[in-house]
Motif scaffolding. Sequence first.
Motif, PDB file in Angstrom:
ATOM      1  N   PRO A 160      45.795  26.492  43.916  1.00  0.00           N
ATOM      2  CA  PRO A 160      46.182  27.022  45.228  1.00  0.00           C
ATOM      3  C   PRO A 160      46.249  25.945  46.307  1.00  0.00           C
ATOM      4  O   PRO A 160      46.997  26.082  47.265  1.00  0.00           O
ATOM      5  CB  PRO A 160      45.092  28.060  45.534  1.00  0.00           C
ATOM      6  CG  PRO A 160      44.006  27.827  44.568  1.00  0.00           C
ATOM      7  CD  PRO A 160      44.586  27.116  43.388  1.00  0.00           C
ATOM      8  N   GLU A 161      45.481  24.869  46.132  1.00  0.00           N
ATOM      9  CA  GLU A 161      45.493  23.827  47.148  1.00  0.00           C
ATOM     10  C   GLU A 161      46.628  22.836  46.916  1.00  0.00           C
ATOM     11  O   GLU A 161      46.875  21.978  47.761  1.00  0.00           O
ATOM     12  CB  GLU A 161      44.145  23.087  47.170  1.00  0.00           C
ATOM     13  CG  GLU A 161      43.026  23.960  47.701  1.00  0.00           C
ATOM     14  CD  GLU A 161      41.706  23.224  47.790  1.00  0.00           C
ATOM     15  OE1 GLU A 161      41.692  21.995  47.674  1.00  0.00           O
ATOM     16  OE2 GLU A 161      40.685  23.900  47.976  1.00  0.00           O
ATOM     17  N   MET A 197      39.114  20.491  38.784  1.00  0.00           N
ATOM     18  CA  MET A 197      38.210  20.785  39.882  1.00  0.00           C
ATOM     19  C   MET A 197      36.785  20.913  39.368  1.00  0.00           C
ATOM     20  O   MET A 197      36.522  21.582  38.376  1.00  0.00           O
ATOM     21  CB  MET A 197      38.616  22.103  40.524  1.00  0.00           C
ATOM     22  CG  MET A 197      37.711  22.507  41.654  1.00  0.00           C
ATOM     23  SD  MET A 197      38.058  24.200  42.034  1.00  0.00           S
ATOM     24  CE  MET A 197      37.662  24.208  43.738  1.00  0.00           C
ATOM     25  N   ASN A 198      35.875  20.239  40.062  1.00  0.00           N
ATOM     26  CA  ASN A 198      34.465  20.348  39.706  1.00  0.00           C
ATOM     27  C   ASN A 198      33.888  21.629  40.297  1.00  0.00           C
ATOM     28  O   ASN A 198      34.032  21.889  41.481  1.00  0.00           O
ATOM     29  CB  ASN A 198      33.722  19.153  40.254  1.00  0.00           C
ATOM     30  CG  ASN A 198      32.379  19.025  39.629  1.00  0.00           C
ATOM     31  OD1 ASN A 198      31.578  19.951  39.716  1.00  0.00           O
ATOM     32  ND2 ASN A 198      32.130  17.925  38.980  1.00  0.00           N
ATOM     33  N   THR A 199      33.250  22.427  39.449  1.00  0.00           N
ATOM     34  CA  THR A 199      32.792  23.729  39.931  1.00  0.00           C
ATOM     35  C   THR A 199      31.420  23.675  40.570  1.00  0.00           C
ATOM     36  O   THR A 199      30.906  24.687  41.009  1.00  0.00           O
ATOM     37  CB  THR A 199      32.749  24.743  38.778  1.00  0.00           C
ATOM     38  OG1 THR A 199      32.086  24.140  37.678  1.00  0.00           O
ATOM     39  CG2 THR A 199      34.142  25.118  38.371  1.00  0.00           C
ATOM     40  N   GLY A 204      28.471  28.649  39.708  1.00  0.00           N
ATOM     41  CA  GLY A 204      29.792  28.681  40.325  1.00  0.00           C
ATOM     42  C   GLY A 204      30.882  28.893  39.291  1.00  0.00           C
ATOM     43  O   GLY A 204      31.791  29.706  39.479  1.00  0.00           O
ATOM     44  N   LEU A 205      30.766  28.193  38.161  1.00  0.00           N
ATOM     45  CA  LEU A 205      31.755  28.318  37.085  1.00  0.00           C
ATOM     46  C   LEU A 205      31.782  29.743  36.549  1.00  0.00           C
ATOM     47  O   LEU A 205      32.834  30.357  36.399  1.00  0.00           O
ATOM     48  CB  LEU A 205      31.408  27.332  35.963  1.00  0.00           C
ATOM     49  CG  LEU A 205      32.372  27.256  34.790  1.00  0.00           C
ATOM     50  CD1 LEU A 205      33.635  26.528  35.197  1.00  0.00           C
ATOM     51  CD2 LEU A 205      31.740  26.544  33.608  1.00  0.00           C
ATOM     52  N   SER A 208      33.202  32.271  39.042  1.00  0.00           N
ATOM     53  CA  SER A 208      34.655  32.168  39.129  1.00  0.00           C
ATOM     54  C   SER A 208      35.312  32.859  37.937  1.00  0.00           C
ATOM     55  O   SER A 208      36.278  33.615  38.083  1.00  0.00           O
ATOM     56  CB  SER A 208      35.032  30.687  39.200  1.00  0.00           C
ATOM     57  OG  SER A 208      36.240  30.454  38.571  1.00  0.00           O
ATOM     58  N   GLY A 211      34.746  36.687  38.242  1.00  0.00           N
ATOM     59  CA  GLY A 211      35.586  37.245  39.308  1.00  0.00           C
ATOM     60  C   GLY A 211      37.025  37.379  38.840  1.00  0.00           C
ATOM     61  O   GLY A 211      37.655  38.432  38.997  1.00  0.00           O
ATOM     62  N   LYS A 215      39.252  40.945  37.884  1.00  0.00           N
ATOM     63  CA  LYS A 215      40.524  41.247  38.541  1.00  0.00           C
ATOM     64  C   LYS A 215      41.712  41.110  37.582  1.00  0.00           C
ATOM     65  O   LYS A 215      42.829  41.388  37.955  1.00  0.00           O
ATOM     66  CB  LYS A 215      40.720  40.293  39.732  1.00  0.00           C
ATOM     67  CG  LYS A 215      39.822  40.637  40.922  1.00  0.00           C
ATOM     68  CD  LYS A 215      40.109  39.738  42.116  1.00  0.00           C
ATOM     69  CE  LYS A 215      38.998  38.743  42.308  1.00  0.00           C
ATOM     70  NZ  LYS A 215      39.131  37.919  43.509  1.00  0.00           N
TER      71      LYS A 215
ATOM     72  N   LEU B  25      37.274  44.193  43.552  1.00  0.00           N
ATOM     73  CA  LEU B  25      38.490  44.761  42.992  1.00  0.00           C
ATOM     74  C   LEU B  25      39.385  45.378  44.063  1.00  0.00           C
ATOM     75  O   LEU B  25      40.567  45.059  44.162  1.00  0.00           O
ATOM     76  CB  LEU B  25      38.129  45.826  41.939  1.00  0.00           C
ATOM     77  CG  LEU B  25      37.536  45.261  40.659  1.00  0.00           C
ATOM     78  CD1 LEU B  25      37.137  46.376  39.710  1.00  0.00           C
ATOM     79  CD2 LEU B  25      38.534  44.331  39.979  1.00  0.00           C
ATOM     80  N   ARG B  39      42.584  28.455  53.868  1.00  0.00           N
ATOM     81  CA  ARG B  39      42.930  27.346  52.991  1.00  0.00           C
ATOM     82  C   ARG B  39      44.056  26.491  53.545  1.00  0.00           C
ATOM     83  O   ARG B  39      43.982  25.259  53.509  1.00  0.00           O
ATOM     84  CB  ARG B  39      43.304  27.876  51.606  1.00  0.00           C
ATOM     85  CG  ARG B  39      43.543  26.754  50.600  1.00  0.00           C
ATOM     86  CD  ARG B  39      43.790  27.315  49.222  1.00  0.00           C
ATOM     87  NE  ARG B  39      44.957  28.174  49.233  1.00  0.00           N
ATOM     88  CZ  ARG B  39      45.055  29.295  48.524  1.00  0.00           C
ATOM     89  NH1 ARG B  39      44.066  29.698  47.784  1.00  0.00           N
ATOM     90  NH2 ARG B  39      46.148  30.023  48.587  1.00  0.00           N
ATOM     91  N   VAL B 148      32.170  33.537  45.831  1.00  0.00           N
ATOM     92  CA  VAL B 148      33.081  33.068  44.782  1.00  0.00           C
ATOM     93  C   VAL B 148      33.901  34.233  44.225  1.00  0.00           C
ATOM     94  O   VAL B 148      35.100  34.107  43.982  1.00  0.00           O
ATOM     95  CB  VAL B 148      32.300  32.367  43.652  1.00  0.00           C
ATOM     96  CG1 VAL B 148      33.225  32.033  42.495  1.00  0.00           C
ATOM     97  CG2 VAL B 148      31.651  31.110  44.175  1.00  0.00           C
ATOM     98  N   PHE B 149      33.257  35.408  44.046  1.00  0.00           N
ATOM     99  CA  PHE B 149      34.006  36.588  43.595  1.00  0.00           C
ATOM    100  C   PHE B 149      35.159  36.876  44.549  1.00  0.00           C
ATOM    101  O   PHE B 149      36.267  37.159  44.146  1.00  0.00           O
ATOM    102  CB  PHE B 149      33.101  37.820  43.549  1.00  0.00           C
ATOM    103  CG  PHE B 149      32.131  37.819  42.402  1.00  0.00           C
ATOM    104  CD1 PHE B 149      32.434  37.185  41.210  1.00  0.00           C
ATOM    105  CD2 PHE B 149      30.919  38.476  42.516  1.00  0.00           C
ATOM    106  CE1 PHE B 149      31.542  37.184  40.154  1.00  0.00           C
ATOM    107  CE2 PHE B 149      30.017  38.480  41.459  1.00  0.00           C
ATOM    108  CZ  PHE B 149      30.329  37.842  40.284  1.00  0.00           C
ATOM    109  N   LEU B 153      36.812  29.754  43.756  1.00  0.00           N
ATOM    110  CA  LEU B 153      35.974  28.568  43.890  1.00  0.00           C
ATOM    111  C   LEU B 153      36.559  27.614  44.911  1.00  0.00           C
ATOM    112  O   LEU B 153      37.730  27.726  45.250  1.00  0.00           O
ATOM    113  CB  LEU B 153      35.904  27.843  42.557  1.00  0.00           C
ATOM    114  CG  LEU B 153      34.835  28.276  41.551  1.00  0.00           C
ATOM    115  CD1 LEU B 153      35.036  27.488  40.280  1.00  0.00           C
ATOM    116  CD2 LEU B 153      33.444  28.022  42.095  1.00  0.00           C
ATOM    117  N   MET B 232      27.920  23.296  45.561  1.00  0.00           N
ATOM    118  CA  MET B 232      27.532  23.968  44.316  1.00  0.00           C
ATOM    119  C   MET B 232      28.528  25.035  43.917  1.00  0.00           C
ATOM    120  O   MET B 232      28.462  25.579  42.817  1.00  0.00           O
ATOM    121  CB  MET B 232      26.145  24.579  44.450  1.00  0.00           C
ATOM    122  CG  MET B 232      25.119  23.523  44.772  1.00  0.00           C
ATOM    123  SD  MET B 232      23.452  24.074  44.496  1.00  0.00           S
ATOM    124  CE  MET B 232      23.356  24.033  42.736  1.00  0.00           C
ATOM    125  N   GLY B 234      31.813  24.278  44.221  1.00  0.00           N
ATOM    126  CA  GLY B 234      33.049  23.553  43.973  1.00  0.00           C
ATOM    127  C   GLY B 234      33.727  22.954  45.187  1.00  0.00           C
ATOM    128  O   GLY B 234      34.862  22.503  45.078  1.00  0.00           O
TER     129      GLY B 234
END
Lengths: 338, 287
Positions: A160-161, A197-199, A204-205, A208, A211, A215, B25, B39, B148-149, B153, B232, B234
């Motif tokens: 996205p970035e 990308m470092n999570t 965090g990993l 992600s 999540g 979805k 969701l 962003r 994060v959800f 990240l 932490m 990312g």
Amino acid sequence: MRKVLLALLVGIISISIVLSGCGEAEPEEKPLIKIAELNWGSARFQCEMAKIIIEEGYGYPVELVPGITIPMLQGLRTGDVDVYVEGWLQNQQEAVDTAMEAGDIVMLGFINNDNWQCGFVVPTYVIEGDTERGIEPMVPNLTSVFDLDQPECKELFANPENPSKGLILNGPPGWECEIVTLEQVTTYGLDDHYDVMNTGSSEGLFASLQGAYDKGEPWLGYLWGPTWIAGALDLTLLEEPAYDEEVWNEDHGCAWPSVDLFIAAHKDFPDKAPDVAEMFEKWKLDTPTLNEALAYMLAIEGEPVDVAIWFLKEREEIWTQFVPADVAEKVKAAIAEM
Amino acid sequence: MFDFPEFFSFPLGDWINITVDWLTLEWAPFFDVITIAIREPLVSLEHFLWWLPWWAVIVILAAVAWRFAGRRIALFTVCGMLFIGVMGLWDETMTTLAIIVTSVAVSVLVGIPLGILAAKSDRVEAVARPFLDGMQTMPSFVYLIPAVFFFGLGKVPAVVATFIYAVPPCIRLTNLGIRQVSSEVVEAGKAFGSTGLQLLFKIQLPLARPTIMAGVNQTIMMALAMVVIASMIGASGLGLEVLRGIQRLDVGQGFLAGISIVIVAILIDRVSQALGRTRETGLRRGG
């Protein structure tokens, strides 16, 4: 009046001291064993199980010291913790070698070396779709890491970035896998197509991945096993060339080798508790067993200690091999009450 | 008898999990809009800072420092930024700067209006206070994972988490600053027939400015304190270098990145404090 009150007070205090003293009186004092409780599911489950067996079967008090790998290994060298359960040898090779050479730690045994199902992972619905959730296959012809440079893959996993490139999520900083994954991306010729990308942390990993999974969104990243999330979600490991030591040493251009899960101890531990050290030498649990335990933990939404009790009750044939018969009997009697 | 009776317990934790799942969701489009709104400016700013030649960044920062905070701080800026460059942490520092600027901008944009609202209404203030206490004391790890959800990240959840932690002083001190404006001045303003908006923008806000700037300064400092924690989930930049250093027991690397954060902090702190002071003296001279 005042004297009566004072006498009463003295009486109460002395009685309570006597009473509290009673509880602490042990027939024989055994030294406290401190176990490093590393911060992932399979290690925590084994720590809890070892705690129950050592306390109930061998009669040593046990303290679990929570922490992360390298600081805990340092603690093991200085003797702040006695035992270190489920270290991943190849992941900490340098630190372990240094500690072994200095004579600060001893290797007690290996839990297994048949796991390390790690590499580049996508949720299975990305390839096959999921009719139940109404998800169409997104890239049906994705099977190996070499397919990732196709435009439709890049577009699907777009950063996205920086939308002109795809995005691969890497492991936490400071882990060996972070460096290897970066190199693999280059070796496989993906660095022109993908940002890495470092999570930041395993939490965090996982968050992600969870999540995106909830979805039904595309996700591409590094993941390892055994881990609870690999047991809980339907994931597909992308194919890589089979492990080859020569290739690995040159540019990491192949799948990961299997890794040794070890149990190490402070150098004085075998003298401090020889019977427990012997148990750890026999401690063997293969990957399917560990995954099963982790999946159970997730299914009951329980704590590692719940899984440990369940495992001790249900998998007698495995853990009784680690201990002498009389110890096993004591443990069985104790867990029957839990 | 001494243990808390179990039948009083109820599954609040489960309810929170269900709520978070539901938000993840059902509210995805809403969070996606916020994600893009944060962003895009953040990434543009980061790319702009990377694109600028290093000496241009130093010259600009030193000039700003000289103008508002004096020669010594300007000198410190030049030395500090050169040190960061020599240590090989330039790009990381620019990323961190972009994250901080964005977080602070969001905090100020939301915080000052809320502070004004709280100053105008005792009820708003009473309701806001426990929330602000909670935002400042709730351990940030607790809301990092839901972030994060919701936001994925990287830098966006980092900005959101930083905002939650850093916005309270901005709201509090804006509120305080406006409430501290002497009632006689406000009376005088009213007597001359100024409208509510005139009262706010021409009398209350200018007089409250030093206090508000102190709040903004606090917000900036707290945002810098979140840099490592945000890494932490990312967020790249100096925080990630600190994390990498400590994870490998590479104390040196951790310290270098840590010192760089301190340099950036001192720099922004002195300039933003000076900004509050010069505005104040400027107003006195003008008035």
